[in-house]
Design a protein around this motif. Structure first.
Motif, PDB file in Angstrom:
ATOM      1  N   LEU A  31       0.839  -1.193   0.000  1.00 17.37           N
ATOM      2  CA  LEU A  31       0.000   0.000   0.000  1.00 17.37           C
ATOM      3  C   LEU A  31       0.874   1.242   0.000  1.00 17.37           C
ATOM      4  N   GLN A  32       0.481   2.232  -0.775  1.00 17.86           N
ATOM      5  CA  GLN A  32       1.273   3.443  -0.983  1.00 17.86           C
ATOM      6  C   GLN A  32       1.681   4.140   0.318  1.00 17.86           C
ATOM      7  N   SER A  33       0.870   4.092   1.331  1.00 14.50           N
ATOM      8  CA  SER A  33       1.154   4.819   2.568  1.00 14.50           C
ATOM      9  C   SER A  33       2.105   4.078   3.512  1.00 14.50           C
ATOM     10  N   ILE A  34       2.584   2.897   3.120  1.00 20.13           N
ATOM     11  CA  ILE A  34       3.457   2.111   3.987  1.00 20.13           C
ATOM     12  C   ILE A  34       4.882   2.121   3.433  1.00 20.13           C
ATOM     13  N   GLU A  35       5.845   2.344   4.298  1.00 24.80           N
ATOM     14  CA  GLU A  35       7.260   2.361   3.899  1.00 24.80           C
ATOM     15  C   GLU A  35       7.746   0.936   3.647  1.00 24.80           C
ATOM     16  N   SER A  36       8.425   0.731   2.515  1.00 22.88           N
ATOM     17  CA  SER A  36       8.890  -0.628   2.191  1.00 22.88           C
ATOM     18  C   SER A  36      10.293  -0.919   2.705  1.00 22.88           C
ATOM     19  N   ILE A  37      11.050   0.098   3.058  1.00 22.71           N
ATOM     20  CA  ILE A  37      12.406  -0.130   3.564  1.00 22.71           C
ATOM     21  C   ILE A  37      12.319  -0.870   4.892  1.00 22.71           C
ATOM     22  N   GLY A  38      13.014  -1.979   4.981  1.00 26.95           N
ATOM     23  CA  GLY A  38      13.004  -2.779   6.204  1.00 26.95           C
ATOM     24  C   GLY A  38      11.814  -3.705   6.325  1.00 26.95           C
ATOM     25  N   SER A  39      11.012  -3.805   5.264  1.00 28.55           N
ATOM     26  CA  SER A  39       9.848  -4.703   5.308  1.00 28.55           C
ATOM     27  C   SER A  39      10.314  -6.156   5.234  1.00 28.55           C
ATOM     28  N   PRO A  40       9.528  -7.089   5.757  1.00 23.89           N
ATOM     29  CA  PRO A  40       9.920  -8.505   5.692  1.00 23.89           C
ATOM     30  C   PRO A  40      10.248  -8.996   4.275  1.00 23.89           C
ATOM     31  N   PRO A  41       9.478  -8.618   3.223  1.00 26.74           N
ATOM     32  CA  PRO A  41       9.852  -9.089   1.882  1.00 26.74           C
ATOM     33  C   PRO A  41      11.221  -8.574   1.441  1.00 26.74           C
ATOM     34  N   SER A  42      11.488  -7.320   1.735  1.00 30.72           N
ATOM     35  CA  SER A  42      12.789  -6.738   1.377  1.00 30.72           C
ATOM     36  C   SER A  42      13.915  -7.423   2.145  1.00 30.72           C
ATOM     37  N   LEU A  43      13.709  -7.637   3.432  1.00 33.78           N
ATOM     38  CA  LEU A  43      14.717  -8.314   4.251  1.00 33.78           C
ATOM     39  C   LEU A  43      14.936  -9.746   3.770  1.00 33.78           C
ATOM     40  N   LEU A  44      13.857 -10.448   3.426  1.00 34.96           N
ATOM     41  CA  LEU A  44      13.980 -11.805   2.913  1.00 34.96           C
ATOM     42  C   LEU A  44      14.827 -11.824   1.649  1.00 34.96           C
ATOM     43  N   TYR A  45      14.541 -10.909   0.742  1.00 33.29           N
ATOM     44  CA  TYR A  45      15.290 -10.840  -0.514  1.00 33.29           C
ATOM     45  C   TYR A  45      16.782 -10.626  -0.250  1.00 33.29           C
ATOM     46  N   HIS A  46      17.111  -9.661   0.577  1.00 31.84           N
ATOM     47  CA  HIS A  46      18.524  -9.367   0.846  1.00 31.84           C
ATOM     48  C   HIS A  46      19.196 -10.526   1.584  1.00 31.84           C
ATOM     49  N   TYR A  47      18.493 -11.154   2.486  1.00 33.23           N
ATOM     50  CA  TYR A  47      19.053 -12.284   3.220  1.00 33.23           C
ATOM     51  C   TYR A  47      19.309 -13.470   2.286  1.00 33.23           C
ATOM     52  N   MET A  48      18.323 -13.777   1.434  1.00 31.33           N
ATOM     53  CA  MET A  48      18.421 -14.939   0.560  1.00 31.33           C
ATOM     54  C   MET A  48      19.470 -14.778  -0.535  1.00 31.33           C
ATOM     55  N   GLN A  49      19.881 -13.560  -0.837  1.00 27.24           N
ATOM     56  CA  GLN A  49      20.911 -13.352  -1.849  1.00 27.24           C
ATOM     57  C   GLN A  49      22.209 -14.065  -1.493  1.00 27.24           C
ATOM     58  N   GLY A  50      22.455 -14.297  -0.223  1.00 23.67           N
ATOM     59  CA  GLY A  50      23.647 -15.004   0.196  1.00 23.67           C
ATOM     60  C   GLY A  50      23.593 -16.497  -0.081  1.00 23.67           C
ATOM     61  N   PHE A  51      22.408 -17.014  -0.410  1.00 24.85           N
ATOM     62  CA  PHE A  51      22.241 -18.447  -0.612  1.00 24.85           C
ATOM     63  C   PHE A  51      21.915 -18.834  -2.049  1.00 24.85           C
ATOM     64  N   ILE A  52      21.475 -17.879  -2.835  1.00 25.41           N
ATOM     65  CA  ILE A  52      21.039 -18.168  -4.197  1.00 25.41           C
ATOM     66  C   ILE A  52      21.969 -17.461  -5.170  1.00 25.41           C
ATOM     67  N   CYS A  53      22.303 -18.128  -6.240  1.00 22.73           N
ATOM     68  CA  CYS A  53      23.225 -17.574  -7.236  1.00 22.73           C
ATOM     69  C   CYS A  53      22.722 -16.230  -7.756  1.00 22.73           C
ATOM     70  N   PRO A  54      23.654 -15.301  -8.017  1.00 24.90           N
ATOM     71  CA  PRO A  54      23.241 -14.010  -8.589  1.00 24.90           C
ATOM     72  C   PRO A  54      22.447 -14.230  -9.885  1.00 24.90           C
ATOM     73  N   GLY A  55      21.397 -13.491 -10.054  1.00 23.32           N
ATOM     74  CA  GLY A  55      20.561 -13.613 -11.238  1.00 23.32           C
ATOM     75  C   GLY A  55      19.476 -14.667 -11.116  1.00 23.32           C
ATOM     76  N   ALA A  56      19.535 -15.513 -10.088  1.00 22.78           N
ATOM     77  CA  ALA A  56      18.531 -16.561  -9.910  1.00 22.78           C
ATOM     78  C   ALA A  56      17.408 -16.103  -8.991  1.00 22.78           C
ATOM     79  N   MET A  57      17.499 -14.859  -8.535  1.00 20.05           N
ATOM     80  CA  MET A  57      16.491 -14.336  -7.615  1.00 20.05           C
ATOM     81  C   MET A  57      16.067 -12.946  -8.071  1.00 20.05           C
ATOM     82  N   ILE A  58      14.755 -12.735  -8.099  1.00 21.02           N
ATOM     83  CA  ILE A  58      14.203 -11.445  -8.526  1.00 21.02           C
ATOM     84  C   ILE A  58      13.290 -10.924  -7.426  1.00 21.02           C
ATOM     85  N   TYR A  59      13.383  -9.627  -7.175  1.00 19.50           N
ATOM     86  CA  TYR A  59      12.481  -8.957  -6.225  1.00 19.50           C
ATOM     87  C   TYR A  59      11.705  -7.908  -7.001  1.00 19.50           C
TER      88      TYR A  59
END
Length: 128
Positions: A31-59
């Motif tokens: 929703l437009q009124s909610i800040e996405s920085i630090g949201s669980p989906p964003s954190l999941l994406y950044h965390y999972m980048q350490g386990f999945i090959c570059p280019g194999a993950m899209i956010y």
């Protein structure tokens, strides 16, 4: 409390693990009124980048506000555009998040001040 509380514990990792390296798509409706920085989906994406090959993950993130008819049309176009773009992606795993406020009684999601919609209505793609 005069002193900080002490928490005792151990952080352990397994000595052996298996990681699923299938391509992963993390899709976030927010929703437009909610800040996405630090949201669980964003954190999941950044965390999972350490386990999945570059280019194999899209956010992908779609910010929405459907308070007017024009905004509903724009949301539909954004969803259709992203579906077109991602249809060529070979992601074997998809995780969808919807970050929003919900109605206390019905559980429907707020799409604008004073207006709610079901999860299906928020996430569906319709021909325009």
């Amino acid at each position: 409390m005069d002193t900080p509380m002490k928490v005792q514990g151990q952080f352990q990792m397994t000595s052996r693990s298996q990681v699923n390296t299938d391509n992963l798509l993390v899709f976030h409706f927010i929703l437009q009124s909610i800040e996405s920085i630090g949201s669980p989906p964003s954190l999941l994406y950044h965390y999972m980048q350490g386990f999945i090959c570059p280019g194999a993950m899209i956010y992908e993130e779609i910010v929405f506000n459907m308070g007017t008819h024009e905004q509903v049309i724009n949301h539909g176009r954004a969803v259709n555009d992203i579906v077109q773009c991602l249809s060529s992606n070979e992601a074997q795993r998809v995780v969808i998040f919807i970050t929003n406020h919900s109605h206390d009684t019905s559980g429907d999601l707020f799409v604008s001040p004073g207006s709610c919609a079901t999860v299906t209505e928020v996430s569906e793609s319709r021909p325009l």
